[in-house]
Design an enzyme around this catalytic site. Sequence first.
Site, mmCIF file in Angstrom:
data_model
loop_
_atom_site.group_PDB
_atom_site.id
_atom_site.type_symbol
_atom_site.label_atom_id
_atom_site.label_comp_id
_atom_site.label_asym_id
_atom_site.label_seq_id
_atom_site.Cartn_x
_atom_site.Cartn_y
_atom_site.Cartn_z
ATOM 1 N N GLY A 181 0.851 -1.214 -0.319
ATOM 2 C CA GLY A 181 -0.320 -0.019 -0.375
ATOM 3 C C GLY A 181 0.771 1.285 -0.466
ATOM 4 O O GLY A 181 0.033 2.387 0.209
ATOM 5 N N HIS A 182 2.075 0.953 -0.146
ATOM 6 C CA HIS A 182 2.758 2.592 0.280
ATOM 7 C C HIS A 182 4.221 2.235 -1.173
ATOM 8 O O HIS A 182 5.239 2.365 -1.180
ATOM 9 C CB HIS A 182 3.631 2.850 1.102
ATOM 10 C CG HIS A 182 3.939 3.727 1.867
ATOM 11 N ND1 HIS A 182 5.133 3.780 1.191
ATOM 12 C CD2 HIS A 182 4.030 4.877 1.974
ATOM 13 C CE1 HIS A 182 5.830 4.793 2.378
ATOM 14 N NE2 HIS A 182 5.301 5.551 2.408
ATOM 15 N N PHE A 183 3.838 2.702 -1.894
ATOM 16 C CA PHE A 183 2.333 3.376 -2.547
ATOM 17 C C PHE A 183 1.905 2.259 -3.961
ATOM 18 O O PHE A 183 2.559 1.181 -4.429
ATOM 19 C CB PHE A 183 2.557 4.483 -3.661
ATOM 20 C CG PHE A 183 3.476 5.718 -2.731
ATOM 21 C CD1 PHE A 183 2.317 6.136 -1.980
ATOM 22 C CD2 PHE A 183 4.226 5.858 -2.285
ATOM 23 C CE1 PHE A 183 2.840 7.611 -0.223
ATOM 24 C CE2 PHE A 183 5.555 6.797 -1.736
ATOM 25 C CZ PHE A 183 4.092 7.288 -0.764
ATOM 26 N N VAL A 228 7.250 2.058 -1.432
ATOM 27 C CA VAL A 228 8.654 2.821 -1.355
ATOM 28 C C VAL A 228 8.774 2.427 0.092
ATOM 29 O O VAL A 228 7.764 2.129 0.326
ATOM 30 C CB VAL A 228 8.494 4.000 -1.857
ATOM 31 C CG1 VAL A 228 9.771 5.016 -0.975
ATOM 32 C CG2 VAL A 228 8.502 4.251 -2.805
#
Length: 148
Positions: A45-47, A52
């Site tokens: 989820g990041h991103f 990252v």
Amino acid sequence: MDNKEILALLPYDKPFLFVDNLQEINNEGAKGSFHFKEQLDFYKGHFKDNPVTPGVILTECCAQIGLVCLGIYLIGDEDLDSSKILIGMSSSEMEFLQPVYPGETVTVRSRKIYYRFHKLKCEVKMYNEENDMVCKGTLSGMLKGVKK
């Protein structure tokens, strides 16, 4: 206390352990590394579509290697119970200079600013595999060992 004993006393475990090895440690600082595997859950989820490593995770990696490992070393050769090492981060000021992507290995170096009354303050720097600085800052925390 040797490096393996220090790692065994860390009060973290997967998926929140961000220390693979500890290469150097003495009264003035520590050096260790961690490999950010592509399968780590936070990359989902990041991103989305552009994973990252979150800055908070980089800060945690710096704290575990540069502050907590050094703190355990400075507490000394007391007969410590690993489940009872008391740690509290009291402040952090970090500057992020480059992203860390899945599959990268980073090296953290710390330098003690002071250790007194169970409070440790360190300057930390993280480098990528090309030896480029990824982030740097100052971390401090309270550490107290409880004997077995």
